[in-house]
Design an enzyme around this catalytic site. Structure first.
Site, PDB file in Angstrom:
ATOM      1  N   TYR A 184      23.092  30.907   4.187  1.00 36.82           N
ATOM      2  CA  TYR A 184      23.451  32.086   4.909  1.00 36.82           C
ATOM      3  C   TYR A 184      22.527  33.174   4.096  1.00 36.82           C
ATOM      4  O   TYR A 184      22.031  32.973   2.942  1.00 36.82           O
ATOM      5  CB  TYR A 184      24.948  32.548   4.589  1.00 36.82           C
ATOM      6  CG  TYR A 184      25.447  32.816   3.056  1.00 36.82           C
ATOM      7  CD1 TYR A 184      25.314  33.935   2.305  1.00 36.82           C
ATOM      8  CD2 TYR A 184      25.779  31.525   1.985  1.00 36.82           C
ATOM      9  CE1 TYR A 184      25.655  34.007   1.088  1.00 36.82           C
ATOM     10  CE2 TYR A 184      26.126  31.593   0.831  1.00 36.82           C
ATOM     11  CZ  TYR A 184      26.045  32.916   0.418  1.00 36.82           C
ATOM     12  OH  TYR A 184      26.492  32.963  -1.172  1.00 36.82           O
ATOM     13  N   CYS A 185      22.444  34.304   4.688  1.00 39.80           N
ATOM     14  CA  CYS A 185      21.811  35.477   4.207  1.00 39.80           C
ATOM     15  C   CYS A 185      21.800  36.744   4.619  1.00 39.80           C
ATOM     16  O   CYS A 185      22.916  36.779   5.683  1.00 39.80           O
ATOM     17  CB  CYS A 185      20.116  35.341   4.605  1.00 39.80           C
ATOM     18  SG  CYS A 185      19.539  34.940   6.011  1.00 39.80           S
ATOM     19  N   THR A 186      21.601  37.930   4.549  1.00 40.11           N
ATOM     20  CA  THR A 186      21.916  39.241   4.874  1.00 40.11           C
ATOM     21  C   THR A 186      22.150  39.434   6.451  1.00 40.11           C
ATOM     22  O   THR A 186      23.206  39.504   6.992  1.00 40.11           O
ATOM     23  CB  THR A 186      21.144  40.436   4.467  1.00 40.11           C
ATOM     24  OG1 THR A 186      20.778  40.254   3.147  1.00 40.11           O
ATOM     25  CG2 THR A 186      21.579  41.568   4.862  1.00 40.11           C
ATOM     26  N   ILE A 213      25.484  37.682   6.834  1.00 38.86           N
ATOM     27  CA  ILE A 213      26.863  38.207   6.354  1.00 38.86           C
ATOM     28  C   ILE A 213      27.193  39.325   7.034  1.00 38.86           C
ATOM     29  O   ILE A 213      28.445  39.572   7.211  1.00 38.86           O
ATOM     30  CB  ILE A 213      26.101  38.599   4.954  1.00 38.86           C
ATOM     31  CG1 ILE A 213      25.905  37.230   4.238  1.00 38.86           C
ATOM     32  CG2 ILE A 213      27.514  39.101   4.293  1.00 38.86           C
ATOM     33  CD1 ILE A 213      24.870  37.627   2.896  1.00 38.86           C
TER      34      ILE A 213
END
Length: 286
Positions: A184-186, A213
């Site tokens: 997961y990342c921004t 996210i």
């Protein structure tokens, strides 16, 4: 009355003439008075820009008029106004700088050999079905996780995105190769590449949180598996998904809980640190 908005999006797709796309994107953003950062490569586009809502709408409409970008997942959020110092549109070898452009393959459908995309609700279904067999793997710089992360996530010790390749090659995460790994990342762009790098290194079951996210927060707020605030690379510095957001960051000076990153000016230049309002009032920011 001006209503400031920020849009974040990316699209992995082969681009035969990145320089031409750069000139077009610069003209489109500039003519609509937008500021922010747009990166273009032969693999696609990665952009975060902001301005008045009507100007942003015109920019988004213009961007989507180009067929390869028509289906880009545009993520909207509230801005502060003047969220970026200037407009920057550049051509690079990568739209996310992992330092491994030769490892990335892209076709009209996106990254080849990446992880399985999971919508937020599908992520919950995976966790419900697999329990402890699911491992969250943070695809951001380690400092971003200091103020927010998925519960019990693995946070690699990386200062920049370039550090991920050596981290993966070090073998320290090989014990996760039999797990269901969710990256997961921004906004999702870093995980597109990270998941493909992991799969090519023997991580057999790799997923990526679709929309990152940002989309997860829009879906579940602070009632899901996410704890804390989200670091963002603009004037806002961090955002929360609801008034129920936990504060997991701690001021480096006094130990007060805080999600506020600020630049401290010292003899070595500027250092980004977690600093509460009392220790670093906004009026004293450089």
């Amino acid at each position: 009355m001006a209503i400031p908005k920020i849009v974040l999006f990316y699209q992995f797709t082969p681009l035969a003439d990145p320089e031409a796309i750069k000139l077009w994107q610069h003209s489109l953003a500039e003519s609509n008075n937008l500021t922010g950062r747009i990166l273009i490569s032969e693999h696609g586009i990665n952009a975060t820009v902001g301005g008045d809502i009507e100007d942003v709408k015109r920019y988004v409409k213009g961007t989507r008029s180009y067929a390869p970008f028509k289906m880009a997942d545009i993520k909207w959020s509230d801005g502060l106004g003047n969220d970026f110092p200037r407009l920057s549109v550049k051509v690079r070898s990568e739209i996310v700088t992992f330092g491994a452009p030769e490892e990335l393959a892209v076709d009209k459908n996106g990254v080849v050999g990446g992880g399985v995309h999971l919508a937020p609700k599908e992520l919950h279904e995976l966790v419900d079905n697999r329990g402890d067999d699911v491992v969250f793997f943070d695809g951001r710089n380690a400092f971003e996780a200091e103020i927010g992360r998925f519960r019990d996530a693995v946070v690699p010790d990386v200062t920049t995105t370039r550090d991920f390749v050596s981290e993966l090659d070090s073998g320290k995460y090989d014990h996760l190769k039999g797990k269901a790994v969710v990256t997961y990342c921004t906004g999702g762009v870093r995980c597109e590449v990270l998941s493909s790098l992991m799969r090519s290194r023997g991580f057999d079951e790799v997923y990526q949180l679709a929309g990152g996210i940002v989309r997860y927060g829009e879906t579940f707020g602070d009632k899901g598996l996410w704890d804390g605030s989200l670091y963002v690379f603009d004037k806002r510095m961090n955002i929360e998904f609801s008034s129920e957001s936990k504060t997991i960051g701690v001021c480096v000076d006094c130990g007060t809980p805080t999600p506020r990153f600020r630049n401290r000016i010292d003899g070595d230049g500027r250092t980004l640190e977690l600093l509460c309002e009392s220790c670093s009032p906004d009026l004293e920011q450089a």
